[in-house]
Design a protein around this motif. Structure first.
Motif, short mmCIF file in Angstrom:
data_model
loop_
_atom_site.label_atom_id
_atom_site.label_comp_id
_atom_site.label_asym_id
_atom_site.label_seq_id
_atom_site.Cartn_x
_atom_site.Cartn_y
_atom_site.Cartn_z
N LEU A 199 -45.75 -180.60 4.24
CA LEU A 199 -44.84 -181.74 4.17
C LEU A 199 -45.29 -182.69 3.06
O LEU A 199 -46.49 -182.93 2.90
N ALA A 200 -44.32 -183.20 2.30
CA ALA A 200 -44.62 -184.17 1.25
C ALA A 200 -43.48 -185.18 1.19
O ALA A 200 -42.39 -184.94 1.73
N VAL A 233 -46.83 -184.37 -6.29
CA VAL A 233 -46.82 -183.49 -7.47
C VAL A 233 -47.82 -182.35 -7.29
O VAL A 233 -47.51 -181.18 -7.56
N ALA A 234 -49.01 -182.67 -6.79
CA ALA A 234 -50.03 -181.64 -6.57
C ALA A 234 -49.56 -180.61 -5.55
O ALA A 234 -49.80 -179.40 -5.72
N GLN A 235 -48.91 -181.06 -4.49
CA GLN A 235 -48.42 -180.12 -3.47
C GLN A 235 -47.31 -179.23 -4.01
O GLN A 235 -47.26 -178.04 -3.70
N THR A 239 -47.75 -175.23 -4.24
CA THR A 239 -46.78 -174.39 -3.53
C THR A 239 -46.15 -173.37 -4.45
O THR A 239 -46.07 -172.17 -4.13
N ARG A 240 -45.74 -173.81 -5.61
CA ARG A 240 -45.09 -172.89 -6.55
C ARG A 240 -46.08 -171.86 -7.07
O ARG A 240 -45.74 -170.68 -7.25
N ALA A 241 -47.31 -172.28 -7.31
CA ALA A 241 -48.32 -171.35 -7.81
C ALA A 241 -48.63 -170.26 -6.79
O ALA A 241 -48.96 -169.12 -7.17
#
Length: 341
Positions: A199-200, A233-235, A239-241
């Motif tokens: 969650l973000a 932004v880090a999450q 997640t995409r990586a």
């Protein structure tokens, strides 16, 4: 599609139409099923803007009744706002009487606050930039004491401010509720976390959805400010990586993330900014994989936004499917998940 006329007591039991754009598949579910429709490693991003009382009743110096609906606060402390004639939410916006002319320099009062018209903006004489004599804590105190949440004629009774708050609302940036998140109870969010869904949050200043003035409504949504935390932004990047999906709760989250990325060559950057990005047919999201949102009918501005994720043909099919099965629309209505399995 019939509008939901009042908030439900158990929002998790609301209906959820799962639309899979690639397969063209429609599946009826419940909001409580959302954890099973997302995967371990997906990221759900919410708009944590709290809704403030932006509907302000008042009078002109001649005693004429008016309503001022705040749209957004400008960097110089003035506000963009829309003026309505006598009446309130019980009458449809398009049926409200024309307000008196308010040229620059005109003074009037709303909720006990003196206001001055700074500028009349195109394309409508109802679209104003105004300045309150009161500032800071005094202004916000008066807004919360005398203002009401913006509401429309499909609702049953006067809304309290708590009716239009998400469970995670924070800074009072939203003129109208970021309503896609209203069904997300803390119980449901905790269930998502236990299933491995991250969650973000970000803060996006949701504006007005309708004014009843066709020329003015054609400008909506207006440029809106967002603040995206570095942690979000880090999450997103993690997640995409890892091959996970970024799922936005509401079109405001899409607008914030995609607008910020568009300003930086596709790279998401933390911080505050203003976006004028308009989503629609032909727009290819760079950050967001799917969207959890309300039910929107063809012909509405939100329906056009959804075409960034799904074809117009499938969206029309989904709308017909939902209407035939009694789904409810508007801010307290049922939900839709646009996401490939």
């Amino acid at each position: 599609m019939k509008p939901a006329r009042w908030p439900v007591d158990q929002p998790e039991e609301g209906r959820l139409l799962h639309v899979e754009p690639r397969e063209g598949r429609l599946t009826d579910a419940r909001v409580a099923d959302l954890p099973s429709l997302l995967r371990d490693g997906d990221l759900l991003v919410v708009n944590d803007a709290a809704t403030f009382p932006a509907s302000l009743l008042g009078r002109t110096v001649l005693g004429e009744r008016i309503e001022l609906r705040l749209l957004s606060q400008e960097p110089d402390g003035t506000w963009l706002a829309v003026l309505f004639g006598a009446g309130d939410w019980r009458k449809r916006t398009e049926d409200r009487p024309t307000p008196p002319a308010m040229p620059a320099g005109t003074r009037f009062t709303v909720v006990g606050l003196p206001v001055r018209v700074v500028e009349v903006l195109p394309p409508s004489p109802r679209f104003l930039r105004v300045a309150f004599e009161e500032e800071g804590a005094g202004l916000w105190s008066a807004l919360y004491q005398g203002g009401r949440p913006v509401q429309y004629a499909h609702t049953l009774a006067p809304l309290s401010l708590w009716h239009v708050q998400t469970g995670y609302g924070a800074r009072p940036w939203a003129t109208e509720a970021p309503s896609a998140g209203l069904p997300l109870t803390w119980n449901l969010l905790l269930t998502l976390r236990r299933r491995g869904v991250r969650l973000a949050s970000l803060t996006h200043a949701t504006g007005l959805s309708s004014t009843g003035d066709e020329a003015l409504d054609a400008l909506l949504p207006r440029p809106e400010r967002s603040d995206i935390p570095a942690a979000t932004v880090a999450q997103v990047e993690a997640t995409r990586a890892a091959g996970g999906r970024v799922v936005a709760v509401g079109t405001t989250v899409v607008r914030a993330l995609e607008g910020r990325a568009a300003m930086n060559g596709g790279r998401l950057v933390a911080g505050e900014s203003v976006t004028d990005l308009l989503l629609g047919p032909g727009f290819v999201p760079r950050v967001v994989s799917g969207l959890f949102t309300g039910m929107h009918e063809p012909g509405t501005s939100h329906f056009a936004l959804l075409q960034a994720f799904c074809s117009r043909t499938l969206l029309r099919e989904a709308s017909a499917h939902a209407e035939a099965r009694g789904y409810l629309g508007h801010e307290f209505g049922d939900s839709c998940l646009l996401l490939d399995a």
